[in-house]
Design an enzyme around this catalytic site. Structure first.
Site, PDB file in Angstrom:
ATOM      1  N   ASN A   9       0.876  -1.165   0.000  1.00  0.00           N
ATOM      2  CA  ASN A   9       0.000   0.000   0.000  1.00  0.00           C
ATOM      3  C   ASN A   9       0.916   1.219   0.000  1.00  0.00           C
ATOM      4  O   ASN A   9       1.434   1.600   1.040  1.00  0.00           O
ATOM      5  CB  ASN A   9      -0.892  -0.025   1.251  1.00  0.00           C
ATOM      6  CG  ASN A   9      -1.720   1.238   1.394  1.00  0.00           C
ATOM      7  OD1 ASN A   9      -1.864   2.014   0.441  1.00  0.00           O
ATOM      8  ND2 ASN A   9      -2.267   1.460   2.579  1.00  0.00           N
ATOM      9  N   TRP A  10       1.124   1.762  -1.175  1.00  0.00           N
ATOM     10  CA  TRP A  10       2.103   2.853  -1.311  1.00  0.00           C
ATOM     11  C   TRP A  10       1.599   4.152  -0.692  1.00  0.00           C
ATOM     12  O   TRP A  10       2.381   5.068  -0.490  1.00  0.00           O
ATOM     13  CB  TRP A  10       2.438   3.081  -2.786  1.00  0.00           C
ATOM     14  CG  TRP A  10       3.186   1.962  -3.454  1.00  0.00           C
ATOM     15  CD1 TRP A  10       3.619   0.790  -2.878  1.00  0.00           C
ATOM     16  CD2 TRP A  10       3.615   1.912  -4.816  1.00  0.00           C
ATOM     17  NE1 TRP A  10       4.271   0.022  -3.800  1.00  0.00           N
ATOM     18  CE2 TRP A  10       4.297   0.685  -5.008  1.00  0.00           C
ATOM     19  CE3 TRP A  10       3.488   2.781  -5.909  1.00  0.00           C
ATOM     20  CZ2 TRP A  10       4.838   0.304  -6.236  1.00  0.00           C
ATOM     21  CZ3 TRP A  10       4.030   2.406  -7.134  1.00  0.00           C
ATOM     22  CH2 TRP A  10       4.701   1.190  -7.290  1.00  0.00           C
ATOM     23  N   LYS A  11       0.296   4.261  -0.477  1.00  0.00           N
ATOM     24  CA  LYS A  11      -0.295   5.497   0.056  1.00  0.00           C
ATOM     25  C   LYS A  11       0.029   6.670  -0.897  1.00  0.00           C
ATOM     26  O   LYS A  11       0.100   6.468  -2.101  1.00  0.00           O
ATOM     27  CB  LYS A  11       0.169   5.751   1.486  1.00  0.00           C
ATOM     28  CG  LYS A  11      -0.016   4.506   2.376  1.00  0.00           C
ATOM     29  CD  LYS A  11       0.141   4.766   3.832  1.00  0.00           C
ATOM     30  CE  LYS A  11      -0.067   3.459   4.596  1.00  0.00           C
ATOM     31  NZ  LYS A  11      -0.098   3.641   6.042  1.00  0.00           N
ATOM     32  N   HIS A  96      -9.468   1.727   4.646  1.00  0.00           N
ATOM     33  CA  HIS A  96      -8.228   1.966   5.382  1.00  0.00           C
ATOM     34  C   HIS A  96      -8.504   2.990   6.488  1.00  0.00           C
ATOM     35  O   HIS A  96      -9.268   3.926   6.287  1.00  0.00           O
ATOM     36  CB  HIS A  96      -7.135   2.466   4.428  1.00  0.00           C
ATOM     37  CG  HIS A  96      -5.781   2.424   5.067  1.00  0.00           C
ATOM     38  ND1 HIS A  96      -5.379   3.360   5.992  1.00  0.00           N
ATOM     39  CD2 HIS A  96      -4.768   1.529   4.966  1.00  0.00           C
ATOM     40  CE1 HIS A  96      -4.162   3.041   6.426  1.00  0.00           C
ATOM     41  NE2 HIS A  96      -3.770   1.929   5.808  1.00  0.00           N
ATOM     42  N   GLU A  98      -6.847   5.400   7.500  1.00  0.00           N
ATOM     43  CA  GLU A  98      -6.547   6.783   7.111  1.00  0.00           C
ATOM     44  C   GLU A  98      -7.736   7.389   6.357  1.00  0.00           C
ATOM     45  O   GLU A  98      -8.041   8.567   6.490  1.00  0.00           O
ATOM     46  CB  GLU A  98      -5.254   6.828   6.274  1.00  0.00           C
ATOM     47  CG  GLU A  98      -4.038   6.555   7.162  1.00  0.00           C
ATOM     48  CD  GLU A  98      -2.858   5.927   6.460  1.00  0.00           C
ATOM     49  OE1 GLU A  98      -2.782   5.917   5.228  1.00  0.00           O
ATOM     50  OE2 GLU A  98      -1.975   5.405   7.193  1.00  0.00           O
ATOM     51  N   GLU A 168      -5.794  -4.188  10.566  1.00  0.00           N
ATOM     52  CA  GLU A 168      -4.731  -3.210  10.751  1.00  0.00           C
ATOM     53  C   GLU A 168      -5.005  -2.392  12.013  1.00  0.00           C
ATOM     54  O   GLU A 168      -5.737  -1.391  11.958  1.00  0.00           O
ATOM     55  CB  GLU A 168      -4.674  -2.264   9.545  1.00  0.00           C
ATOM     56  CG  GLU A 168      -4.373  -2.968   8.242  1.00  0.00           C
ATOM     57  CD  GLU A 168      -3.742  -2.025   7.235  1.00  0.00           C
ATOM     58  OE1 GLU A 168      -2.670  -2.351   6.728  1.00  0.00           O
ATOM     59  OE2 GLU A 168      -4.313  -0.945   6.979  1.00  0.00           O
ATOM     60  N   GLY A 174       2.403   2.570  10.719  1.00  0.00           N
ATOM     61  CA  GLY A 174       3.419   3.606  10.538  1.00  0.00           C
ATOM     62  C   GLY A 174       4.108   4.021  11.824  1.00  0.00           C
ATOM     63  O   GLY A 174       4.838   5.010  11.850  1.00  0.00           O
ATOM     64  N   SER A 214       3.153  -1.812  10.516  1.00  0.00           N
ATOM     65  CA  SER A 214       4.597  -1.958  10.779  1.00  0.00           C
ATOM     66  C   SER A 214       5.109  -3.372  10.535  1.00  0.00           C
ATOM     67  O   SER A 214       5.996  -3.850  11.241  1.00  0.00           O
ATOM     68  CB  SER A 214       4.933  -1.485  12.197  1.00  0.00           C
ATOM     69  OG  SER A 214       4.601  -0.124  12.346  1.00  0.00           O
ATOM     70  N   GLY A 235       2.669  -1.022   4.317  1.00  0.00           N
ATOM     71  CA  GLY A 235       2.801   0.392   3.968  1.00  0.00           C
ATOM     72  C   GLY A 235       4.252   0.759   3.723  1.00  0.00           C
ATOM     73  O   GLY A 235       4.809   0.527   2.648  1.00  0.00           O
ATOM     74  N   GLY A 236       4.885   1.317   4.742  1.00  0.00           N
ATOM     75  CA  GLY A 236       6.252   1.840   4.624  1.00  0.00           C
ATOM     76  C   GLY A 236       7.226   0.883   3.956  1.00  0.00           C
ATOM     77  O   GLY A 236       8.001   1.283   3.085  1.00  0.00           O
TER      78      GLY A 236
HETATM   79  P1  PGA Z   1       2.692   0.463   7.660  1.00  0.00           P
HETATM   80  O1  PGA Z   1       1.246   0.696   7.006  1.00  0.00           O
HETATM   81  O2  PGA Z   1       3.178  -0.876   7.136  1.00  0.00           O
HETATM   82  O3  PGA Z   1       3.523   1.612   7.193  1.00  0.00           O
HETATM   83  O4  PGA Z   1       2.496   0.433   9.138  1.00  0.00           O
HETATM   84  C1  PGA Z   1       0.357  -0.358   6.799  1.00  0.00           C
HETATM   85  C2  PGA Z   1      -0.911   0.179   6.173  1.00  0.00           C
HETATM   86  O5  PGA Z   1      -1.323   1.285   6.543  1.00  0.00           O
HETATM   87  O6  PGA Z   1      -1.512  -0.460   5.289  1.00  0.00           O
END
Ligand code: PGA
Length: 251
Positions: A9-11, A96, A98, A168, A174, A214, A235-236
């Site tokens: 998930n590149w966001k 998500h 966010e 999640e 993050g 994470s 994500g990251g």
């Molecule tokens: P993260 O994000 O791996 O950076 O914690 C995961 C996500 O939000 O899908």
């Protein structure tokens, strides 16, 4: 039999050229890897879908990170599920935290988005998860059940077969703080339980449930070894091909 999946998930990261480069690196590594035990998907911004589709091979899946809650029409700036599907994307990530948190996406709105995505022929990676306050208050099971039941339980069993669930915990996204493998397994087992109650053991058994928050090469193996954890939403660590592949190969 359910699939193992590792999805990036590149966001809101990378320009189009940077994203194409990253997708190519991941695809080359996926093609070179022997015996991968999971499907590999990249989730990318709308602007990147067509170009990334052209940069990856059929061994990889492509996801959008969102879609509109209307079918089409006068919604300036929105991108419909059918538009996403027309790029060649296979999946859309919905719900998500966010999007729920910063863009006020409600359970009811997500139900509409799920329906529109499925109608457009997309599969859905549906995210759920509790905040730190909710976990401290002990309401995390209720929160997760409400999110899943409220946006998905109107679906029939056939449609549920096109849903991947991603657990999640918001406090782990993050932050560098991962849920322990036992904490994640406890929730994944709970999710499979509510699916079994609603749809029966077969559907519950066949549903892929991902962990996100994470997840990195150093902890993926322990998480993926759990019986109800079928992969990760990353994500990251999906922004560097080597880190992402370190997770893909953790199976
Ligand atoms: P993260 O994000 O791996 O950076 O914690 C995961 C996500 O939000 O899908």
């Amino acid at each position: 039999m359910r699939k193992n999946i590792v999805a990036g998930n590149w966001k809101m990261n990378t320009t189009v050229p940077e994203g194409v480069q990253l997708a190519k690196e991941v695809c080359e590594a996926v093609c070179a890897a022997q015996d991968l035990k999971c499907d590999v998907i990249v989730g990318v911004p709308f602007t990147h879908l067509c170009a990334v589709k052209g940069a990856i091979c059929e061994k990889m899946g492509l996801a959008a990170e969102n879609c509109a809650d209307h079918e089409k029409g006068a919604y300036t700036g929105e991108v419909s599920a059918a538009m996403v599907a027309s790029t060649g994307a296979d999946y859309v990530i919905l719900g998500h935290s966010e999007r729920r948190g910063y863009y006020n996406e409600s359970i009811e709105m997500l139900k509409t988005k799920v329906d529109l995505a499925l109608a457009a022929g997309l599969k859905v990676i549906f995210c759920c998860g509790e905040s730190l306050d909710e976990r401290k208050a002990g309401t995390h099971f209720d929160v997760i059940k409400n999110e899943i039941a409220g946006s998905l339980f109107h679906l029939d069993a056939e449609a549920m077969g096109r849903i991947v669930i991603a657990y999640e915990p918001i406090w782990a996204i993050g932050t560098g703080e991962t849920a322990t493998a036992d904490q994640a397994q406890e929730i994944h087992k709970f999710i499979r339980g509510i699916l079994a109650e609603k749809y029966g053991a077969q559907v519950a058994d066949d549903t892929t449930i991902l962990y996100g928050g994470s997840c990195k090469p150093s902890n993926a193996r322990e998480l993926f070894a759990m019986p109800d954890i079928d992969g990760g939403l990353i994500g990251g660590a999906s922004l560097k091909a080597a880190d992402f592949m370190g997770i893909v190969t953790a199976f």
